[in-house]
Design a protein around this motif. Structure first.
Motif, PDB file in Angstrom:
ATOM      1  N   ARG A  77       5.850   0.437  -4.979  1.00 12.14           N
ATOM      2  CA  ARG A  77       7.039  -0.400  -4.833  1.00 12.14           C
ATOM      3  C   ARG A  77       6.770  -1.567  -3.887  1.00 12.14           C
ATOM      4  N   LEU A  78       5.984  -1.328  -2.846  1.00 16.31           N
ATOM      5  CA  LEU A  78       5.613  -2.405  -1.933  1.00 16.31           C
ATOM      6  C   LEU A  78       4.789  -3.457  -2.668  1.00 16.31           C
ATOM      7  N   ASN A 107       2.895 -12.569  -3.096  1.00 16.85           N
ATOM      8  CA  ASN A 107       2.518 -12.789  -1.702  1.00 16.85           C
ATOM      9  C   ASN A 107       0.996 -12.859  -1.585  1.00 16.85           C
ATOM     10  N   PRO A 108       0.431 -13.994  -1.214  1.00 17.09           N
ATOM     11  CA  PRO A 108      -1.031 -14.104  -1.106  1.00 17.09           C
ATOM     12  C   PRO A 108      -1.619 -13.203  -0.031  1.00 17.09           C
ATOM     13  N   GLU A 109      -0.799 -12.672   0.866  1.00 14.49           N
ATOM     14  CA  GLU A 109      -1.286 -11.773   1.914  1.00 14.49           C
ATOM     15  C   GLU A 109      -1.406 -10.326   1.446  1.00 14.49           C
ATOM     16  N   LEU A 110      -1.072 -10.070   0.177  1.00 16.33           N
ATOM     17  CA  LEU A 110      -1.124  -8.707  -0.352  1.00 16.33           C
ATOM     18  C   LEU A 110      -2.582  -8.269  -0.520  1.00 16.33           C
ATOM     19  N   ASP A 145      -5.778  -4.339   3.648  1.00 15.54           N
ATOM     20  CA  ASP A 145      -5.436  -4.253   5.069  1.00 15.54           C
ATOM     21  C   ASP A 145      -3.945  -4.492   5.309  1.00 15.54           C
ATOM     22  N   TRP A 146      -3.353  -5.413   4.554  1.00 17.08           N
ATOM     23  CA  TRP A 146      -1.925  -5.698   4.699  1.00 17.08           C
ATOM     24  C   TRP A 146      -1.103  -4.469   4.316  1.00 17.08           C
ATOM     25  N   ILE A 147      -1.516  -3.798   3.219  1.00 17.41           N
ATOM     26  CA  ILE A 147      -0.787  -2.612   2.756  1.00 17.41           C
ATOM     27  C   ILE A 147      -0.902  -1.476   3.769  1.00 17.41           C
ATOM     28  N   THR A 148      -2.113  -1.234   4.264  1.00 14.20           N
ATOM     29  CA  THR A 148      -2.277  -0.135   5.228  1.00 14.20           C
ATOM     30  C   THR A 148      -1.455  -0.373   6.480  1.00 14.20           C
TER      31      THR A 148
END
Length: 369
Positions: free
Chosen positions: A247-248, A255-258, A261-264
């Protein structure tokens, strides 16, 4: 979406201020399309069938079947925003390829039950067959290859957006097998059979009313049934984490930051745990890329996004340039974004879609759900 014969106004409408011959929307019959090869020359039957069913699958058949007295029919009804169809035909091989997915842009679930005959498909664990009186769920955004003998089945088509919002485990339904021993499976199967058998007696208004209940029953079945023999079914804790992460990802595809590391950082998982969750899906990076390209495909085939340029779609999919987007899209689907946009598959016209007098409205219906 289809020509429907208006029913006569019920008696007593004069008293309500309507003329006796007024058309009542409540009396409109349920939209019904029937594809049949009756009357088609024998040598043309298979080719006409293959062209029609290519709205969903590419099919192949042995030469003796193609050149013999080939038989196939599709009897379809629209229940508001969903479609239920009975298909009857001979032994064939069925595939849904990346090129076909790019061509049609469909994003539906298809829930099937076999009335007779069987379907086989290969998995990492070996050959699987359709469970007697059970259900199999197809995600039409995923690749699949199956083969069937002579059969009759019922297929319930539900747009992803209508079912996903009710599912506990989105995106993990493809080729999920539900056996008839489960009471919820029995309920959904009987509901599909009853809907089809009563379709000739129902009105369009009744069909619209029953659509949300049908989607709700499908969601309840998929949520309640656990398939312990399915290796994709994780423990409760792992499934919950996977649902949160998916879902995230869906909410941040643009989002280019996806990144990993961003998810964790957002969900509090280690990189190792995240990789383990997505191992059976080919890895988290591949999963993100697939979902972004899928989102782009939907935008390219959706009339609501027709004003967007290929560059705009590339940016929405978080690609740094349209050239990089085109390369990735072609590698995934075998065609360019421009090819998909030019085809305009979502602009199919349902009215009068016929070849040699054969009713082919189901093709437009399933695309335009």
């Amino acid at each position: 979406m289809t020509d429907v014969t208006k029913g006569d106004a019920p008696s007593g409408q004069e008293e309500s201020g309507l003329p006796a011959n007024a058309e009542s929307p409540n009396a409109d019959p349920l939209p019904h399309a029937r594809f049949t090869l009756d009357g088609v020359p024998e040598k043309e039957r298979y080719d006409l069938w293959r062209d029609s069913i290519s709205c969903i699958f590419e099919v192949e058949a042995e030469r003796d079947i193609r050149q013999g007295p080939f038989e196939a029919s599709i009897d379809a009804n629209l229940f508001g925003s969903i479609m239920l169809a009975r298909t009857q035909t001979l032994e064939q091989r069925w595939s849904r390829t990346p090129a076909l997915m790019a061509k049609d842009g469909m994003d539906h679930y298809m829930i099937q039950v076999y009335e007779h005959g069987d379907m086989l498909w290969e998995t990492q664990e070996g050959t699987r067959s359709f469970p007697k009186h059970g259900l199999v769920i197809f995600d039409l955004a995923e690749q699949v290859v199956t083969r069937t003998n002579n059969f009759s089945n019922l297929s319930l088509f539900i747009p992803r957006t209508m079912l996903d919002e009710q599912l506990k485990d989105r995106g993990n339904q493809h080729l999920r097998v539900l056996t008839a021993e489960e009471p919820m499976v029995h309920l959904l199967r009987d509901h599909m059979v009853s809907l089809k058998s009563l379709s000739s007696q129902m009105t369009a208004r009744q069909a619209v009313e029953i659509s949300p209940a049908t989607i709700g029953l499908a969601a309840a079945c998929l949520n309640a049934v656990i398939s312990p023999d399915d290796p994709r079914q994780s423990s409760g804790a792992s499934m919950a984490r996977m649902t949160i992460v998916r879902r995230l990802i869906e909410a941040n595809l643009g989002n280019p930051e996806l990144t990993v590391d961003w998810i964790t950082g957002k969900v509090g998982l280690s990189r190792t745990k995240l990789y383990e969750l997505f191992e059976q899906l080919g890895g988290v990076t591949k999963y993100i890329r697939e979902r972004r390209l899928r989102r782009a495909l939907i935008m390219l085939t959706d009339k609501a996004s027709a004003h967007l340029s290929i560059y705009d779609v590339a940016m929405e999919a978080s690609y740094a340039s349209d050239a990089a987007f085109v390369r990735a899209f072609r590698a995934r689907y075998g065609v360019t974004p421009g090819d998909v946009r030019a085809a305009g598959h979502r602009l199919l016209v349902a009215e009068g879609l016929k070849t040699r007098g054969v009713d082919r409205r189901h093709e437009a219906w399933v695309h335009d759900l």
